[in-house]
Design an enzyme around this catalytic site. Structure first.
Site, mmCIF file in Angstrom:
data_model
loop_
_atom_site.group_PDB
_atom_site.id
_atom_site.type_symbol
_atom_site.label_atom_id
_atom_site.label_comp_id
_atom_site.label_asym_id
_atom_site.label_seq_id
_atom_site.Cartn_x
_atom_site.Cartn_y
_atom_site.Cartn_z
ATOM 1 N N HIS A 87 1.871 5.632 4.944
ATOM 2 C CA HIS A 87 3.308 5.897 4.915
ATOM 3 C C HIS A 87 4.054 4.926 5.848
ATOM 4 O O HIS A 87 5.243 4.691 5.669
ATOM 5 C CB HIS A 87 3.608 7.334 5.342
ATOM 6 C CG HIS A 87 3.125 8.367 4.375
ATOM 7 N ND1 HIS A 87 1.837 8.839 4.388
ATOM 8 C CD2 HIS A 87 3.753 9.003 3.363
ATOM 9 C CE1 HIS A 87 1.698 9.738 3.419
ATOM 10 N NE2 HIS A 87 2.842 9.851 2.788
ATOM 11 N N ASP A 139 0.612 5.798 -5.878
ATOM 12 C CA ASP A 139 1.141 6.616 -4.795
ATOM 13 C C ASP A 139 2.621 6.248 -4.636
ATOM 14 O O ASP A 139 3.130 5.321 -5.285
ATOM 15 C CB ASP A 139 0.348 6.380 -3.508
ATOM 16 C CG ASP A 139 0.429 7.552 -2.524
ATOM 17 O OD1 ASP A 139 1.288 8.444 -2.704
ATOM 18 O OD2 ASP A 139 -0.367 7.588 -1.560
#
Length: 347
Positions: A184, A254
């Site tokens: 992230h 993702d």
């Protein structure tokens, strides 16, 4: 209603109901499907209405609506309206074969929660194998570090979801467990050789390659493609995910807004789809980013349409007669506390 082929994106929305921009944009863009987060989920009635609104925008009753409902710390549906289920590590802490039984029951109960509000795809199970020194982003979301046991527990979860007519998403293919930074925030580099990755990280995905959906890892594997993370790597997708692992279902990136990836949102979408991902995932609901990613994403290919239909056919075939939810809850609680259990009864 959007009459053209759906666009190869899964999009999020900003709140608990659609605003005017989102209604108009989703109707024009025609994404394949949607994903919900905690910001979108307040109560069962509200979530049901939101899901119905999303489907109405694109005019398809079977549009996939996704969620990350893993249990533990990754759960978008939470108390007081929904049960908080045990994490993967908590389930894996039980002895065999009780761990598999508990994992299957928990997944079946999760599927019931999701189906009641119209959600049809759960981004579960996590098949990653954490190693010592790895970033804790995976941590207790994983079922351990033994590939065979992770595959067995992952299969139990997939079967529980499918029994409740919810499609599982195996993630993060071909394996996120060695990442030493959170994708992230930055792009992890894994320098482990292929000869070690194949019997370990790849093994649970290979065992569950027949599942309908998978989600990629934003990780550079130096031994596979030193230049591109798996999500953007044609070599990793074709040679490893489709080839060596043998996954033939819907391959979902993702979240493309994660900081592991460089370039604009539109560039990321183009590169992920060019690398062989079927669908580009964008989660944060930011209007300008959604416009950019939708403009960059092509309509789905014939192969992607076939993969989506195979998954939906699997989901439709899996609709069961239901379970006695009270009995299932009691059995899961008994397994978690070590109390005696009986066979799970159907309702």
């Amino acid at each position: 209603m959007h009459n053209e082929a759906p666009r190869a994106v899964i999009l999020g929305c900003s709140g608990e109901s659609l605003n005017a921009f989102e209604r108009d944009f989703f109707r024009a863009a025609g994404p394949v499907g949607f994903i919900l987060f905690q910001r979108n989920c307040d109560s069962p009635d509200q979530v049901s209405e939101l899901v119905a609104s999303l489907r109405e925008c694109v005019g398809r009753d079977d549009v996939p609506v996704l969620i990350d409902q893993e249990g533990g710390r990754v759960a978008r549906l939470r108390p007081p309206h929904w049960r908080l289920y045990p994490s993967a590590a908590r389930l894996a802490s039980l002895p065999d074969p009780l761990a598999e039984r508990a994992a299957r029951i928990a997944a079946r109960l999760i599927a019931g929660d999701l189906r009641r509000v119209g959600i049809t795809v759960d981004c579960l199970p996590v098949l990653d194998l954490p190693v010592e020194g790895a970033d804790p982003v995976i941590g207790d979301r994983a079922y351990g570090s033994d590939p065979d046991r992770v595959a067995r527990l992952g299969r139990a979860v997939c079967e529980g979801l499918l029994e409740g007519a919810v499609l599982p998403v195996i993630k993060h293919i071909p394996g996120h467990g060695r990442a030493r930074v959170d994708s992230h925030e930055a792009c992890p580099l894994v320098e482990t050789g292929h000869d070690e990755l194949s019997p370990t990280d790849f093994a649970p995905f290979r065992a569950l390659a027949a599942m309908p959906w998978a989600m990629t890892a934003h990780i550079v594997y130096a031994a596979l493609d030193p230049a591109e993370p798996a999500t953007l790597s044609r070599r990793v997708v074709s040679e490893i995910i489709r080839g060596e692992i043998g996954f033939s279902g819907v391959l979902l990136s993702d979240d493309l807004s994660m900081r592991a990836l460089g370039g604009t949102i539109g560039e990321r979408a183009r590169r992920a789809l060019a690398a062989g991902c079927d669908l580009a995932l964008h989660c944060n609901g930011d209007p300008s980013e959604m416009e950019e990613i939708a403009a960059a994403a092509r309509p789905i290919s014939h192969d992607t349409a076939e993969r989506l239909e195979r998954g939906e056919a699997m989901r439709r075939r899996s609709v069961s007669d239901g379970i006695d939810r009270g009995e299932a809850e009691a059995q899961l609680n008994a397994l978690l506390t070590g109390a005696p259990t009986t066979e799970l009864a159907a309702s």
